[in-house]
Design a protein around this motif. Structure first.
Motif, short mmCIF file in Angstrom:
data_model
loop_
_atom_site.label_atom_id
_atom_site.label_comp_id
_atom_site.label_asym_id
_atom_site.label_seq_id
_atom_site.Cartn_x
_atom_site.Cartn_y
_atom_site.Cartn_z
N LEU A 121 -6.55 -86.76 2.25
CA LEU A 121 -6.84 -86.44 0.86
C LEU A 121 -8.22 -86.95 0.45
O LEU A 121 -8.99 -86.26 -0.23
CB LEU A 121 -5.75 -87.05 -0.04
N VAL A 122 -8.54 -88.17 0.86
CA VAL A 122 -9.84 -88.75 0.54
C VAL A 122 -10.97 -87.93 1.18
O VAL A 122 -12.00 -87.64 0.54
CB VAL A 122 -9.90 -90.22 1.01
N ILE A 123 -10.77 -87.54 2.43
CA ILE A 123 -11.78 -86.74 3.11
C ILE A 123 -11.90 -85.37 2.46
O ILE A 123 -13.00 -84.83 2.30
CB ILE A 123 -11.43 -86.61 4.61
N ALA A 124 -10.78 -84.79 2.04
CA ALA A 124 -10.83 -83.50 1.34
C ALA A 124 -11.64 -83.61 0.07
O ALA A 124 -12.41 -82.70 -0.27
CB ALA A 124 -9.41 -83.03 1.02
N GLY A 125 -11.52 -84.72 -0.64
CA GLY A 125 -12.33 -84.92 -1.84
C GLY A 125 -13.82 -84.94 -1.53
O GLY A 125 -14.63 -84.36 -2.25
N ALA A 126 -14.16 -85.58 -0.42
CA ALA A 126 -15.58 -85.68 -0.04
C ALA A 126 -16.14 -84.37 0.47
O ALA A 126 -17.36 -84.16 0.44
CB ALA A 126 -15.75 -86.77 1.02
N LEU A 127 -15.27 -83.46 0.94
CA LEU A 127 -15.74 -82.21 1.56
C LEU A 127 -15.32 -80.95 0.81
O LEU A 127 -15.58 -79.85 1.29
CB LEU A 127 -15.21 -82.12 3.00
N HIS A 128 -14.71 -81.08 -0.37
CA HIS A 128 -14.10 -79.91 -0.99
C HIS A 128 -15.10 -78.84 -1.38
O HIS A 128 -14.75 -77.66 -1.47
CB HIS A 128 -13.25 -80.32 -2.20
N ASP A 129 -16.35 -79.20 -1.61
CA ASP A 129 -17.39 -78.21 -1.93
C ASP A 129 -18.30 -77.92 -0.74
O ASP A 129 -19.42 -77.44 -0.90
CB ASP A 129 -18.23 -78.69 -3.11
N LEU A 130 -17.80 -78.19 0.44
CA LEU A 130 -18.56 -78.01 1.67
C LEU A 130 -19.17 -76.62 1.79
O LEU A 130 -20.27 -76.43 2.28
CB LEU A 130 -17.63 -78.26 2.85
N ALA A 131 -18.44 -75.60 1.34
CA ALA A 131 -18.85 -74.20 1.56
C ALA A 131 -19.70 -73.64 0.42
O ALA A 131 -19.87 -72.42 0.33
CB ALA A 131 -17.63 -73.32 1.79
N LEU A 132 -20.22 -74.49 -0.46
CA LEU A 132 -21.24 -74.05 -1.41
C LEU A 132 -22.58 -74.22 -0.72
O LEU A 132 -23.26 -75.23 -0.87
CB LEU A 132 -21.16 -74.87 -2.70
N PHE A 133 -22.96 -73.22 0.10
CA PHE A 133 -24.08 -73.38 1.01
C PHE A 133 -25.43 -73.39 0.31
O PHE A 133 -26.34 -74.10 0.69
CB PHE A 133 -24.07 -72.26 2.05
N THR A 134 -25.60 -72.55 -0.70
CA THR A 134 -26.92 -72.33 -1.28
C THR A 134 -26.94 -72.68 -2.76
O THR A 134 -25.89 -72.91 -3.39
CB THR A 134 -27.35 -70.87 -1.11
N SER A 135 -28.14 -72.66 -3.35
CA SER A 135 -28.28 -72.91 -4.78
C SER A 135 -27.58 -71.84 -5.61
O SER A 135 -27.08 -72.12 -6.70
CB SER A 135 -29.76 -72.99 -5.17
N VAL A 136 -27.53 -70.62 -5.10
CA VAL A 136 -26.81 -69.54 -5.81
C VAL A 136 -25.33 -69.88 -5.87
O VAL A 136 -24.68 -69.75 -6.92
CB VAL A 136 -27.04 -68.19 -5.11
N ASP A 137 -24.75 -70.31 -4.73
CA ASP A 137 -23.35 -70.72 -4.71
C ASP A 137 -23.10 -71.82 -5.73
O ASP A 137 -22.11 -71.79 -6.48
CB ASP A 137 -22.96 -71.24 -3.32
N LYS A 138 -23.97 -72.83 -5.73
CA LYS A 138 -23.78 -73.98 -6.62
C LYS A 138 -23.87 -73.57 -8.08
O LYS A 138 -23.08 -74.03 -8.93
CB LYS A 138 -24.82 -75.06 -6.31
N LYS A 139 -24.81 -72.69 -8.41
CA LYS A 139 -24.96 -72.22 -9.78
C LYS A 139 -23.70 -71.49 -10.25
O LYS A 139 -23.18 -71.74 -11.35
CB LYS A 139 -26.18 -71.30 -9.88
N LEU A 140 -23.19 -70.60 -9.41
CA LEU A 140 -21.99 -69.85 -9.77
C LEU A 140 -20.77 -70.75 -9.88
O LEU A 140 -19.90 -70.55 -10.74
CB LEU A 140 -21.74 -68.75 -8.73
#
Length: 402
Positions: free
Chosen positions: A34-53
């Motif tokens: 669970l702790v590791i999932a918290g640290a990696l849950h946004d792993l697949a927001l690869f680019t700035s476009v992903d992060k913005k959306l």
């Protein structure tokens, strides 16, 4: 473009997931996952476009990055449970409660609550003043969005002023994010799997480097085999190759993807990436040799490389192998400012660098087997595209496509 609102978000979510997980009754491997999932849950927001959306809470982006994160991590035995939590971390409790595996459902919901609380509390200061409002707002979602026991765990944790003060004054240096009840030691094959995952994330930051780290690793391993490296050293070299551009995570996409020549200021930013690779890897025990090789990939035999201006006596055979593999792969692949060079052109450039920048013996191996090297990199590209297709991700003319 950078997104300060996302700074340390995953670490804060990991901290909250740990506190809430313990309150709910998670322990041992389940708490660790669970702790590791918290640290990696946004792993697949690869680019700035992903992060913005994602910041705009675009439903498609939220669903997609959870699915991609799961797909990336599920093949790694150590992270499989974390991947399951990540897959459903945007799902409401009304859906999750129907699952047969209640620990999976609760873990996913804890992650959702930690994510929600971190976002809602980010701009509220002082948190002690706003905690009642936060708790009331989240309590109104009990039973629909969040499991009753998860909300009750938040109320118990939130009774302590310390909970809010630590969240408001969060320090990643002091918060031991992976404070779990067990310690895990990974065998070499699993470490290599994990580094391949990191390499994929690094490469996907730019549409022009979608296979670069994997290509460098393949060429490095072939050269190491030809040169007679022992098996354990080939593992070290592959890991170094997968991680050599780790520092590019600190380089803005506007610089990585710039179609023209970099300005002096932009070049200064780009030249720092081997140093950041070194800084990241020096925090990991037992990777000193990997770190030395990975962070030296832009050094030259004549001492005119960067960032340490090392010269021939300072550069091991492993570091020289990686340098040749890196340059070779870069020459043959498309970059934002040029198309990949044809094999004959690549041979010529490698010849010009031989002896001054690159080890002549290793260069001669590549030049004499260029057709094999080209086919090897093409094979790696095909495998990478197959991997991306399983995620529903592929490259379009504009750089990305779904």
């Amino acid at each position: 473009m950078s997104y300060p609102a996302l700074a340390e978000h995953q670490l804060r979510v990991s901290y909250l997931a740990r506190i809430l997980g313990r309150e709910v009754g998670f322990s041992g491997k389940e708490l660790e996952a669970l702790v590791i999932a918290g640290a990696l849950h946004d792993l697949a927001l690869f680019t700035s476009v992903d992060k913005k959306l994602a910041l705009e809470e675009d439903p498609q982006t939220l669903e997609r990055h959870a699915r991609w994160g799961y797909a990336l991590l599920r093949g790694f035995p150590y992270l499989r449970r974390s991947a399951e939590f990540i897959l459903h971390h945007h799902a409401p409790w009304q859906i999750l409660k129907e699952k047969d595996d209640q620990m999976w459902a609760l873990g996913s919901n804890i992650l959702r609550l930690a994510d929600t609380l971190e976002i809602r509390s980010r701009e509220l200061r002082p948190l002690l003043f706003y905690r009642s409002r936060l708790l009331e707002d989240l309590n109104s979602l009990k039973g629909s969005e969040f499991a009753p026991e998860v909300i009750e765990a938040l109320h118990r944790a939130g009774e302590k002023e310390l909970f809010w003060l630590r969240l408001e004054n969060f320090s990643k240096e002091r918060e031991v994010i992976f404070q779990t009840e067990t310690a895990t030691h990974l065998p070499c094959d699993q470490i290599e799997f994990l580094t391949r995952l990191f390499a994929l994330i690094i490469d996907l930051k730019s549409p022009f480097t979608r296979i670069h780290s994997a290509g460098v690793a393949a060429v490095t391993d072939w050269l190491a085999e030809v040169l007679g490296f022992r098996d354990f050293m080939r593992v070290f070299l592959r890991v170094a190759a997968y991680l050599h551009d780790l520092g590019k995570l600190a380089v803005p996409e506007a610089i990585l993807n710039k179609p023209g020549h970099l300005t002096e200021e932009e070049w200064a930013v780009m030249k720092a990436h081997p140093f950041y690779t070194f800084r990241i890897l020096e925090e990991i025990p037992n990777l000193e040799m990997v770190n030395y090789i990975a962070s030296a990939h832009h050094e030259r035999l004549d001492g005119r490389g960067y960032p340490a201006k090392l010269s021939a006596p300072d550069l091991s055979l492993g570091a020289r192998v990686l340098a040749v593999a890196d340059v070779t792969t870069a020459l043959l692949e498309d970059r934002p400012y040029r198309k990949g060079f044809l094999p004959e052109k690549a041979r010529g450039i490698l010849g010009e660098l031989s002896g001054s920048a690159l080890d002549p013996e290793i260069v001669s191996l590549v030049v004499g087997n260029m057709e094999y090297v080209v086919n090897l990199i093409r094979y790696v590209e095909e495998k990478r595209l197959e991997q991306l297709s399983t995620l529903g991700y592929w490259e379009s003319k504009s750089g990305r496509g779904i």
